[in-house]
Every structure is written in C-alpha cells, then in structure tokens.
Design an enzyme around this catalytic site. Structure first.
Site, PDB file in Angstrom:
ATOM      1  N   ASN A  47      -2.036  -0.016   7.039  1.00 39.01           N
ATOM      2  CA  ASN A  47      -1.464  -1.269   7.531  1.00 39.01           C
ATOM      3  C   ASN A  47      -0.530  -1.960   6.534  1.00 39.01           C
ATOM      4  OD1 ASN A  47      -3.265  -2.354   5.718  1.00 39.01           O
ATOM      5  ND2 ASN A  47      -4.613  -3.233   7.253  1.00 39.01           N
ATOM      6  N   HIS A  93      -2.092  -5.433   1.530  1.00 38.63           N
ATOM      7  CA  HIS A  93      -3.366  -6.118   1.287  1.00 38.63           C
ATOM      8  C   HIS A  93      -3.067  -7.564   0.936  1.00 38.63           C
ATOM      9  CE1 HIS A  93      -7.279  -7.039  -0.586  1.00 38.63           C
ATOM     10  NE2 HIS A  93      -6.559  -7.653  -1.513  1.00 38.63           N
ATOM     11  N   PHE A 134     -15.677   2.824   6.687  1.00 41.89           N
ATOM     12  CA  PHE A 134     -14.291   3.194   6.367  1.00 41.89           C
ATOM     13  C   PHE A 134     -14.016   3.289   4.868  1.00 41.89           C
ATOM     14  CE2 PHE A 134     -14.437  -1.442   6.937  1.00 41.89           C
ATOM     15  CZ  PHE A 134     -13.925  -1.879   5.708  1.00 41.89           C
ATOM     16  N   THR A 143      -5.289  -7.393  10.538  1.00 44.60           N
ATOM     17  CA  THR A 143      -5.475  -6.072   9.934  1.00 44.60           C
ATOM     18  C   THR A 143      -4.962  -4.964  10.845  1.00 44.60           C
ATOM     19  OG1 THR A 143      -7.417  -6.897   8.755  1.00 44.60           O
ATOM     20  CG2 THR A 143      -7.200  -4.513   8.943  1.00 44.60           C
ATOM     21  N   ARG A 182      -2.036 -14.854   4.493  1.00 45.81           N
ATOM     22  CA  ARG A 182      -2.757 -14.142   5.546  1.00 45.81           C
ATOM     23  C   ARG A 182      -2.024 -14.300   6.886  1.00 45.81           C
ATOM     24  NH1 ARG A 182      -6.853 -10.906   3.907  1.00 45.81           N
ATOM     25  NH2 ARG A 182      -8.074 -11.358   5.748  1.00 45.81           N
ATOM     26  N   ARG A 216       2.687  -6.863   9.219  1.00 44.62           N
ATOM     27  CA  ARG A 216       2.006  -5.722   9.837  1.00 44.62           C
ATOM     28  C   ARG A 216       2.561  -5.398  11.221  1.00 44.62           C
ATOM     29  NH1 ARG A 216      -3.723  -7.598   7.420  1.00 44.62           N
ATOM     30  NH2 ARG A 216      -3.714  -6.292   5.538  1.00 44.62           N
ATOM     31  N   LYS A 253       0.818  -1.208   0.000  1.00 42.94           N
ATOM     32  CA  LYS A 253       0.000   0.000   0.000  1.00 42.94           C
ATOM     33  C   LYS A 253       0.860   1.269   0.000  1.00 42.94           C
ATOM     34  CE  LYS A 253      -3.925  -2.234   2.272  1.00 42.94           C
ATOM     35  NZ  LYS A 253      -4.821  -2.197   3.447  1.00 42.94           N
TER      36      LYS A 253
END
EC number: 2.7.4.6
Length: 140
Positions: free
Chosen positions: A112, A115, A57, A91, A85, A102, A9
C-alpha cells in the site's frame, strides 16, 4: 510543531513514485525534516513491526518491507499524525478516499505504498528507530 514518521515502502520505490509521493506530502503542508533511502534487513523489518508479531500478516509484512529499498522520513506540521493519516488514506486502497496517496498509487492492502505513524508516541519511537538526532534538520 508535531512530527510523524512515514516510510515510502518498497513498492513505492520500485514503481518510481518517490518524487510524486513526496510532492503530494509537501503540497499537503508537511515539511520533510529527515529522509534517507535504505534497504531493511528482515531482522530490522521484524523489529520495526514487532507490534504486529502475533498478527497473521506479520511474516508477509516483514518479507515485503525487506524486499527492496524504502524511504523513511520524519515530517513536521501542526497536527501532523492525524493530518498525515488523512493524506495517505485507508490501509486498503479500495477503501481509501479519492485523492489520497493510497487511492492514487497503491495496488493492494498488503502493498500500500506508504506507512504513517498512528500516534504521537509511536511517531517518536519510530523516528528514533531510523534517525539519530543529528540526522533531523530543525525547521526554520
């Protein structure tokens, strides 16, 4: 071999963590089969995250994802979606396990770093959003 989609991100790019995060991903056994650096428009970010349109959000997410460059990638590995994951963590980085992407690099639940697709089906849909078949390298 299973595939998943990830996006580094805008906060990851701004913090110059692309190399560190890719290194983390590759050390976890994933192979990068497609990658590009792009700047999403608000429209494209809104389309990609349309599933969250009714969530409170959504507007902030679209603004954030269009605030700077990001790096979508298709990753390949046995059990890629579930394993990835686990590698990226919860998250909310405050809830993420030690050693996850993260926990190591993210500042907040909203920013964070990364994705990761939540299912094999969504991974295929998300990968097609960013990459043509010609852009995906077959693994050896």
């Amino acid at each position: 071999m299973e595939r998943t989609l990830t996006i580094l991100k805008p906060d990851c790019v701004r913090k110059q963590l692309i190399g560190a995060v890719i290194n983390h991903i590759e050390r976890a056994g994933f192979r990068v089969v497609a990658m590009k650096k792009i700047h999403l428009t608000k429209e494209a970010a809104g389309e990609f995250y349309a599933v969250h349109r009714e969530r409170p959000f959504y507007g902030e997410l679209v603004d954030f994802m269009s605030s700077g460059a990001c790096v979508p990638m298709i990753l390949e590995k046995e059990n890629a979606v579930a394993d990835f994951r686990t590698v990226i963590g919860a998250t909310d980085p405050a809830e993420a396990a030690e050693g996850t992407v993260r926990k190591l690099y993210a500042d907040s639940k909203g920013e964070n770093i990364i994705h990761g697709s939540d299912s094999v089906e969504n991974a295929a849909i998300e990968a097609a959003f960013f990459f043509s078949t010609e852009e995906v390298v077959r693994s050896n």
